[in-house]
Motif scaffolding. Structure first.
Motif, PDB file in Angstrom:
ATOM      1  N   ILE A 128       0.857  -1.072  -0.138  1.00 12.65           N
ATOM      2  CA  ILE A 128       0.022  -0.071   0.134  1.00 12.65           C
ATOM      3  C   ILE A 128       1.069   1.374  -0.067  1.00 12.65           C
ATOM      4  N   TYR A 129       1.872   1.245   0.566  1.00 11.61           N
ATOM      5  CA  TYR A 129       2.811   2.380   1.083  1.00 11.61           C
ATOM      6  C   TYR A 129       3.511   2.702  -0.467  1.00 11.61           C
ATOM      7  N   PHE A 130       3.964   1.434  -1.108  1.00 11.30           N
ATOM      8  CA  PHE A 130       4.741   1.626  -2.516  1.00 11.30           C
ATOM      9  C   PHE A 130       3.929   2.276  -3.301  1.00 11.30           C
ATOM     10  N   ILE A 131       2.444   1.755  -3.455  1.00 10.72           N
ATOM     11  CA  ILE A 131       1.504   2.339  -4.362  1.00 10.72           C
ATOM     12  C   ILE A 131       1.229   3.864  -3.986  1.00 10.72           C
ATOM     13  N   LEU A 132       1.094   4.197  -2.803  1.00  6.73           N
ATOM     14  CA  LEU A 132       1.107   5.858  -2.533  1.00  6.73           C
ATOM     15  C   LEU A 132       2.308   6.498  -3.062  1.00  6.73           C
ATOM     16  N   GLU A 133       3.366   6.015  -2.749  1.00  4.76           N
ATOM     17  CA  GLU A 133       4.527   6.565  -3.214  1.00  4.76           C
ATOM     18  C   GLU A 133       4.486   6.664  -4.860  1.00  4.76           C
ATOM     19  N   MET A 134       4.126   5.645  -5.422  1.00  6.76           N
ATOM     20  CA  MET A 134       4.294   5.726  -6.859  1.00  6.76           C
ATOM     21  C   MET A 134       3.252   6.728  -7.340  1.00  6.76           C
ATOM     22  N   VAL A 135       2.127   6.839  -6.800  1.00  7.94           N
ATOM     23  CA  VAL A 135       1.163   7.834  -7.341  1.00  7.94           C
ATOM     24  C   VAL A 135       1.467   9.189  -6.740  1.00  7.94           C
ATOM     25  N   GLU A 136       2.463   9.291  -6.031  1.00  8.80           N
ATOM     26  CA  GLU A 136       2.965  10.566  -5.203  1.00  8.80           C
ATOM     27  C   GLU A 136       1.631  11.293  -4.334  1.00  8.80           C
ATOM     28  N   LYS A 137       1.321  10.030  -3.470  1.00 11.55           N
ATOM     29  CA  LYS A 137       0.357  10.499  -2.613  1.00 11.55           C
ATOM     30  C   LYS A 137       0.820  10.416  -1.133  1.00 11.55           C
ATOM     31  N   ARG A 138       0.725  11.418  -0.117  1.00 13.42           N
ATOM     32  CA  ARG A 138       1.396  11.145   1.073  1.00 13.42           C
ATOM     33  C   ARG A 138       0.303  10.279   2.102  1.00 13.42           C
ATOM     34  N   LEU A 139       1.158   9.878   3.029  1.00 13.98           N
ATOM     35  CA  LEU A 139       0.407   8.785   3.970  1.00 13.98           C
ATOM     36  C   LEU A 139      -0.467   9.866   4.994  1.00 13.98           C
ATOM     37  N   SER A 140      -1.453  10.123   4.507  1.00 12.70           N
ATOM     38  CA  SER A 140      -2.366  11.218   5.805  1.00 12.70           C
ATOM     39  C   SER A 140      -3.266  10.151   6.403  1.00 12.70           C
ATOM     40  N   PHE A 141      -4.160  10.909   7.157  1.00  9.31           N
ATOM     41  CA  PHE A 141      -5.013  10.178   8.154  1.00  9.31           C
ATOM     42  C   PHE A 141      -6.242   9.515   7.161  1.00  9.31           C
ATOM     43  N   LYS A 142      -6.144  10.084   6.216  1.00  8.82           N
ATOM     44  CA  LYS A 142      -7.305   9.392   5.179  1.00  8.82           C
ATOM     45  C   LYS A 142      -6.867   8.212   4.617  1.00  8.82           C
ATOM     46  N   TYR A 143      -5.747   8.234   4.246  1.00 10.43           N
ATOM     47  CA  TYR A 143      -5.199   7.214   3.516  1.00 10.43           C
ATOM     48  C   TYR A 143      -4.794   5.951   4.684  1.00 10.43           C
ATOM     49  N   GLY A 144      -4.473   6.567   5.837  1.00  8.81           N
ATOM     50  CA  GLY A 144      -4.052   5.575   6.878  1.00  8.81           C
ATOM     51  C   GLY A 144      -5.387   4.700   7.164  1.00  8.81           C
ATOM     52  N   ILE A 145      -6.630   5.345   7.429  1.00  3.54           N
ATOM     53  CA  ILE A 145      -7.934   4.687   7.556  1.00  3.54           C
ATOM     54  C   ILE A 145      -8.195   3.644   6.362  1.00  3.54           C
ATOM     55  N   ILE A 146      -7.951   4.247   5.365  1.00  4.68           N
ATOM     56  CA  ILE A 146      -8.240   3.137   4.232  1.00  4.68           C
ATOM     57  C   ILE A 146      -7.492   2.114   4.160  1.00  4.68           C
ATOM     58  N   SER A 147      -6.030   2.403   4.476  1.00  4.07           N
ATOM     59  CA  SER A 147      -4.995   1.063   4.500  1.00  4.07           C
ATOM     60  C   SER A 147      -5.531   0.155   5.683  1.00  4.07           C
ATOM     61  N   ILE A 148      -5.656   0.589   6.713  1.00  6.10           N
ATOM     62  CA  ILE A 148      -6.310  -0.242   7.815  1.00  6.10           C
ATOM     63  C   ILE A 148      -7.490  -1.279   7.212  1.00  6.10           C
ATOM     64  N   LEU A 149      -8.419  -0.794   6.559  1.00  4.82           N
ATOM     65  CA  LEU A 149      -9.622  -1.183   6.118  1.00  4.82           C
ATOM     66  C   LEU A 149      -9.255  -2.287   5.029  1.00  4.82           C
ATOM     67  N   ILE A 150      -8.111  -1.944   4.444  1.00  6.11           N
ATOM     68  CA  ILE A 150      -7.815  -2.856   3.183  1.00  6.11           C
ATOM     69  C   ILE A 150      -7.324  -4.087   3.865  1.00  6.11           C
ATOM     70  N   VAL A 151      -6.507  -3.705   4.980  1.00  7.97           N
ATOM     71  CA  VAL A 151      -5.819  -4.866   5.608  1.00  7.97           C
ATOM     72  C   VAL A 151      -6.805  -5.641   6.259  1.00  7.97           C
ATOM     73  N   LEU A 152      -7.831  -5.095   6.829  1.00  8.35           N
ATOM     74  CA  LEU A 152      -8.686  -5.961   7.711  1.00  8.35           C
ATOM     75  C   LEU A 152      -9.807  -6.817   6.547  1.00  8.35           C
ATOM     76  N   VAL A 153      -9.954  -6.414   5.470  1.00  4.08           N
ATOM     77  CA  VAL A 153     -10.798  -6.876   4.360  1.00  4.08           C
ATOM     78  C   VAL A 153      -9.836  -8.116   3.925  1.00  4.08           C
ATOM     79  N   ALA A 154      -8.516  -7.934   3.674  1.00  5.96           N
ATOM     80  CA  ALA A 154      -7.606  -8.933   3.054  1.00  5.96           C
ATOM     81  C   ALA A 154      -7.616 -10.202   4.370  1.00  5.96           C
ATOM     82  N   ILE A 155      -7.468  -9.752   5.561  1.00  4.80           N
ATOM     83  CA  ILE A 155      -7.815 -10.826   6.518  1.00  4.80           C
ATOM     84  C   ILE A 155      -8.629 -11.423   6.677  1.00  4.80           C
ATOM     85  N   GLY A 156      -9.793 -10.829   6.607  1.00  4.06           N
ATOM     86  CA  GLY A 156     -11.292 -11.390   6.597  1.00  4.06           C
ATOM     87  C   GLY A 156     -11.446 -12.480   5.560  1.00  4.06           C
ATOM     88  N   ILE A 157     -10.896 -12.027   4.262  1.00  5.88           N
ATOM     89  CA  ILE A 157     -11.014 -12.969   3.115  1.00  5.88           C
ATOM     90  C   ILE A 157     -10.087 -14.074   3.297  1.00  5.88           C
TER      91      ILE A 157
END
Length: 286
Positions: A128-157
């Motif tokens: 996730i961090y690599f992709i954010l860096e690749m698209v030149e997005k900073r790791l903000s609170f918004k992207y932090g929450i999205i990252s956590i949700l992605i991880v939780l969904v991945a663990i659930g799957i």
């Protein structure tokens, strides 16, 4: 033990010849790529290769019976992110790194292959961090929450697949089943166990010293070779290095023996950075 010592001497001898002939930078690239391919094949072949490794399963002490352990996960995390950075640097194509990292995440997460929950969280966070860096997005609170949700969904799957496909679920599937039956006390027990194990390893394990030495070496390199390090991190290769560091931090926090994962990955990362920096300065000096 004799076979291990003999093979280590042979590997060091070959490595020395390669360094003398081709230079440290190219050799480190080769070793990183070869290590990644070997572990990838091993995951697909259900541990056929690593059964001969000191980082393999160890049923005698109950370390791990299947999948990829935290020791080998540290190697895989570092080599995957570094190889991804090298691919991005060489081809400057966003699709290739995403596919590369995506396949790695799936193999680590899948209960029939890696079956490592903490490793999945680590390598997915790095992805996730690599992709954010690749698209030149900073790791903000918004992207932090999205990252956590992605991880939780991945663990659930991952847990759902484990329960549905495995007649004998791994510890993730078993934990989810227990969570459904006994409630939140299971989460408390898991958190307590992971914290206790990490604290115990920090106090007694040699890996805590390896981790500290790696961190100190990187800090010293930044202080002594600031321009070279900044140039490396600001380039496309730097995205792989930074994502590897993120994976190390997350792996350390979310693994019951995360200090081993982080120490091994950081050690490889430190060696790679030093070789890249020193080799670049040597070429510049010539």
């Amino acid at each position: 033990m004799y076979k291990f010592m003999l093979s280590s001497v042979i590997v060091l001898f070959i490595y020395s010849i390669l360094v003398i002939k081709y230079g440290g930078k190219r050799v480190m690239t080769f070793i990183s790529s070869l290590s990644f391919i070997a572990i990838l094949l091993d995951l697909l072949l259900n541990g056929l290769i690593t059964r001969f490794s000191v980082f393999s399963h160890d049923p005698a002490i109950g370390a791990r019976y299947f999948g990829i352990g935290n020791e080998l996960m540290g190697v895989f995390l570092a080599t995957t992110t570094l190889c991804t950075g090298m691919l991005y640097k060489k081809y400057y194509n966003r699709i290739i790194p995403i596919l590369f990292l995506g396949i790695s995440v799936i193999l680590v997460a899948h209960p029939r292959f890696g079956a490592n929950v903490g490793g999945t969280i680590a390598i997915l966070s790095a992805t996730i961090y690599f992709i954010l860096e690749m698209v030149e997005k900073r790791l903000s609170f918004k992207y932090g929450i999205i990252s956590i949700l992605i991880v939780l969904v991945a663990i659930g799957i991952m847990g759902y697949v484990d329960i549905r496909l495995n007649p004998s679920p791994t510890h993730l599937g078993s934990s989810l089943i227990l969570l459904r039956e006994r409630g939140s006390i299971i989460i408390k027990n898991i958190v307590h166990r992971k914290l206790s194990m990490n604290l115990a390893l920090l106090r007694t394990s040699i890996w805590s010293k390896v981790l500290l030495i790696s961190i100190f070496s990187q800090v010293a390199a930044v202080c002594r070779r600031r321009d070279s390090i900044n140039g490396l991190l600001d380039g496309r290769m730097g995205k792989g290095i930074l994502s590897s560091i993120v994976g190390c931090i997350i792996g350390f926090l979310f693994n019951d023996s995360g200090v081993m994962l982080a120490a091994i990955a950081m050690n490889l990362l430190t060696i790679f950075i030093l070789f890249q920096t020193l080799d670049a300065e040597g070429a510049h000096g010539q």
